[in-house]
Design a protein around this motif. Sequence first.
Motif, PDB file in Angstrom:
ATOM      1  N   GLN A 100      14.627  13.840  -2.079  1.00 43.06           N
ATOM      2  CA  GLN A 100      13.705  12.815  -2.572  1.00 43.06           C
ATOM      3  C   GLN A 100      13.563  11.690  -1.558  1.00 43.06           C
ATOM      4  O   GLN A 100      12.489  11.099  -1.419  1.00 43.06           O
ATOM      5  N   LEU A 101      14.632  11.399  -0.834  1.00 47.06           N
ATOM      6  CA  LEU A 101      14.566  10.377   0.212  1.00 47.06           C
ATOM      7  C   LEU A 101      13.518  10.733   1.255  1.00 47.06           C
ATOM      8  O   LEU A 101      12.720   9.883   1.676  1.00 47.06           O
ATOM      9  N   ALA A 129       5.863   9.455   2.070  1.00 43.44           N
ATOM     10  CA  ALA A 129       4.824   8.747   1.330  1.00 43.44           C
ATOM     11  C   ALA A 129       4.616   7.338   1.892  1.00 43.44           C
ATOM     12  O   ALA A 129       3.489   6.819   1.911  1.00 43.44           O
ATOM     13  N   GLU A 130       5.689   6.715   2.374  1.00 46.29           N
ATOM     14  CA  GLU A 130       5.588   5.365   2.927  1.00 46.29           C
ATOM     15  C   GLU A 130       4.799   5.339   4.234  1.00 46.29           C
ATOM     16  O   GLU A 130       4.301   4.279   4.633  1.00 46.29           O
ATOM     17  N   LEU A 131       4.707   6.469   4.898  1.00 43.11           N
ATOM     18  CA  LEU A 131       3.972   6.508   6.163  1.00 43.11           C
ATOM     19  C   LEU A 131       2.529   6.033   5.998  1.00 43.11           C
ATOM     20  O   LEU A 131       1.981   5.346   6.868  1.00 43.11           O
ATOM     21  N   PHE A 132       1.904   6.391   4.886  1.00 44.68           N
ATOM     22  CA  PHE A 132       0.494   6.070   4.709  1.00 44.68           C
ATOM     23  C   PHE A 132       0.289   4.605   4.322  1.00 44.68           C
ATOM     24  O   PHE A 132      -0.777   4.052   4.543  1.00 44.68           O
ATOM     25  N   SER A 133       1.330   3.978   3.769  1.00 46.55           N
ATOM     26  CA  SER A 133       1.197   2.561   3.411  1.00 46.55           C
ATOM     27  C   SER A 133       1.684   1.644   4.527  1.00 46.55           C
ATOM     28  O   SER A 133       1.064   0.624   4.824  1.00 46.55           O
ATOM     29  N   SER A 134       2.785   2.025   5.164  1.00 46.39           N
ATOM     30  CA  SER A 134       3.349   1.167   6.208  1.00 46.39           C
ATOM     31  C   SER A 134       2.946   1.595   7.614  1.00 46.39           C
ATOM     32  O   SER A 134       2.898   0.781   8.527  1.00 46.39           O
ATOM     33  N   GLY A 135       2.674   2.887   7.772  1.00 46.53           N
ATOM     34  CA  GLY A 135       2.311   3.389   9.096  1.00 46.53           C
ATOM     35  C   GLY A 135       3.488   3.553  10.037  1.00 46.53           C
ATOM     36  O   GLY A 135       3.301   3.850  11.212  1.00 46.53           O
ATOM     37  N   CYS A 136       4.712   3.342   9.525  1.00 39.43           N
ATOM     38  CA  CYS A 136       5.908   3.414  10.366  1.00 39.43           C
ATOM     39  C   CYS A 136       6.395   4.864  10.459  1.00 39.43           C
ATOM     40  O   CYS A 136       6.761   5.462   9.438  1.00 39.43           O
ATOM     41  N   SER A 137       6.399   5.375  11.653  1.00 45.15           N
ATOM     42  CA  SER A 137       6.928   6.723  11.856  1.00 45.15           C
ATOM     43  C   SER A 137       8.456   6.677  11.773  1.00 45.15           C
ATOM     44  O   SER A 137       9.067   5.613  11.858  1.00 45.15           O
ATOM     45  N   PHE A 138       9.079   7.811  11.594  1.00 46.72           N
ATOM     46  CA  PHE A 138      10.540   7.866  11.615  1.00 46.72           C
ATOM     47  C   PHE A 138      10.977   9.114  12.366  1.00 46.72           C
ATOM     48  O   PHE A 138      10.267  10.115  12.445  1.00 46.72           O
ATOM     49  N   GLU A 139      12.168   9.011  12.936  1.00 45.38           N
ATOM     50  CA  GLU A 139      12.737  10.108  13.715  1.00 45.38           C
ATOM     51  C   GLU A 139      14.209  10.271  13.354  1.00 45.38           C
ATOM     52  O   GLU A 139      14.905   9.295  13.081  1.00 45.38           O
ATOM     53  N   GLY A 140      14.656  11.515  13.380  1.00 48.23           N
ATOM     54  CA  GLY A 140      16.072  11.804  13.176  1.00 48.23           C
ATOM     55  C   GLY A 140      16.578  11.563  11.772  1.00 48.23           C
ATOM     56  O   GLY A 140      17.772  11.297  11.591  1.00 48.23           O
TER      57      GLY A 140
END
Length: 268
Positions: A102-103, A109-120
């Motif tokens: 779920q995390l 889902a947060e990518l579309f609101s914040s635009g912050c990518s994540f790695e690892g």
Amino acid sequence: DEDGHWYSLRVQPYRTQDDRVDGAVITLTDINGLKELAQTAATARDFADSIVMSVREPLLILDDRLVVLQGNRAFHETFRTTADELQDQPLGEGLSKPWLSQLALDRLAELFSSGCSFEGLAIEGEVEGRGVRSLRLNAHKIPGERGREELVLLAVEDVTEFERGQAEKERIAQQLVETQRLETQRLGSLGVLAGGVAHDFNNILTTILGFADMIERDLAQNSPIRPSIERIREAGSRAAELCEQMLAYAGKAPFEVKTVALNSLVHN
């Protein structure tokens, strides 16, 4: 036309004032620029698709509802699935084993609101036929242009074997440290033992050699036991050398590096 230029051709009836068709009106509109843009876009799309499909890392392309639009060959091979099972399915569905936490879904889902990518992003998920695997997620948003929807490119890296190798490497390193510690203790104990034995043995030798000297001084030059006393002195001297070696091993005497005659050493 014969030069490869594109036009849009329309044919419409020519009507007179009394609503009688009396001919045709042919209109040619230059659409060469639009056609080239469309071809360029199609070429770029095919090029991008080829890259996605050829990458060895499992990849997914998702829309803003986290619906799978496309998965590459590596993803299907890793997760034992097919394009028909995933295409147009919400992420996490279409698979017999739920491998996404779920995390991870919340972060996507947060990518579309914040635009912050994540790695690892580290998760553990169960993969069909492969059990629980350690996964690392990398996600980047693909911005939409000219009315196109925003997309997400999700890369999934299976690091299970790497982590197992690292754990085994650490275990071996710890074993080596422990072995070296025990070896140091063992050598230290042997050194203490050798030093103690050497000191005690040296005291005994002092007594033996001292009394041998006293006997030799009291003997006549032609005494028949003088050679025996000399043998005692030689044996005592060799034993004293052995004591020095034991003390050196125990770290209580300096080592002496010198050239020796091997033949004499072996003969002795």
